[in-house]
Scaffold this motif. Structure first.
Motif, short mmCIF file in Angstrom:
data_model
loop_
_atom_site.label_atom_id
_atom_site.label_comp_id
_atom_site.label_asym_id
_atom_site.label_seq_id
_atom_site.Cartn_x
_atom_site.Cartn_y
_atom_site.Cartn_z
N LYS A 109 56.67 34.44 59.33
CA LYS A 109 55.02 34.34 59.70
C LYS A 109 55.13 35.64 60.83
O LYS A 109 54.24 36.43 60.63
CB LYS A 109 54.52 33.08 60.60
CG LYS A 109 54.61 32.00 59.53
CD LYS A 109 54.39 30.54 60.46
CE LYS A 109 54.41 29.50 59.40
NZ LYS A 109 54.10 28.07 60.39
N ASP A 158 61.04 30.03 58.62
CA ASP A 158 59.60 29.80 58.55
C ASP A 158 58.76 30.75 59.45
O ASP A 158 58.07 31.38 58.90
CB ASP A 158 59.19 28.52 58.39
CG ASP A 158 59.55 27.65 57.17
OD1 ASP A 158 59.69 28.35 56.19
OD2 ASP A 158 59.61 26.53 57.19
N PRO A 200 52.18 34.13 66.85
CA PRO A 200 51.73 33.51 65.63
C PRO A 200 50.91 32.33 65.52
O PRO A 200 51.02 31.43 66.59
CB PRO A 200 53.22 33.21 65.04
CG PRO A 200 54.06 33.09 66.43
CD PRO A 200 53.49 33.93 67.32
#
Length: 216
Positions: A205, A201, A216
């Protein structure tokens, strides 16, 4: 030996962490993707201890298959049974120069970066006269820093040189071909989702970020 090494690492989980996450990145891709990912994982606060390494694609994939690495970030991975491959980003290699008036370079002014056999084939077809470049670098960051310090022209990843283009230190050479240089995440089909899924994940990003200085 690799499986035993991995087992020892999992046993030696640092205090306060629930598991060890091991990620490897191909030499030509670590900058800045791996640093972004590390910063992103720290912000995510997933209670995972992290081990990273940089190496060549074949060895990284071997380690994923053997269970030594949870994830490998590589360019153009070979399909293997038991491994899953996910596209992270379709990066481009573009020709940039320090010249105030961008133009096609002479071999004496060219810095050739070895981006792998596919790039070498495409580059050779597009620029047969530049095969005897004055400087050949086997590492992208080395070639980039040399170019910035000594001047010249070469092909580099757009995401990495974007800030230099914005500041005017580098310029795109017009009417030159772009070459695709995608990055893939490779992991075992049977990997522990509680460990691998959060890491993927964050990778997804940070792979979309454009400014290396951003978190991020």
């Amino acid at each position: 030996m690799q499986v035993w090494q991995r087992a020892c690492q999992q046993v030696a989980v640092p205090k306060g962490s629930r598991a060890v996450l091991a990620v490897g990145c191909e030499i030509s891709l670590w900058d800045p993707l791996l640093l972004r990912w590390l910063l992103g994982m720290r912000e995510a606060d997933l209670s995972l201890a992290i081990r990273t390494e940089v190496g060549v694609s074949q060895l990284l994939l071997d380690k994923v298959a053997a269970g030594v690495l949870d994830i490998a970030i590589v360019y153009a991975p070979q399909q293997r049974p038991g491994l899953r491959v996910e596209l992270l980003i379709e990066e481009k290699l573009v020709m940039v120069t320090t010249e105030k008036v961008p133009r096609l370079p002479e071999p004496a002014d060219y810095v050739y970066v070895d981006w792998g056999p596919e790039f070498a084939t495409q580059h050779g077809l597009a620029y047969p006269d530049l095969s005897n470049a004055a400087v050949i670098a086997g590492l992208g960051p080395l070639g980039r820093e040399y170019l910035l310090a000594a001047g010249g022209t070469g092909y580099f990843r757009l995401d990495v040189v974007r800030t230099h283009l914005d500041s005017g230190l580098l310029r795109r050479v017009p009417n030159t071909p772009e070459f695709l240089y995608p990055a893939f995440a490779v992991y075992a089909a049977g990997a522990d989702p509680d460990i691998v899924a959060p890491a993927l994940d964050v990778l997804r990003k940070v792979a979309t970020l454009r400014d290396p200085a951003r978190a991020p």
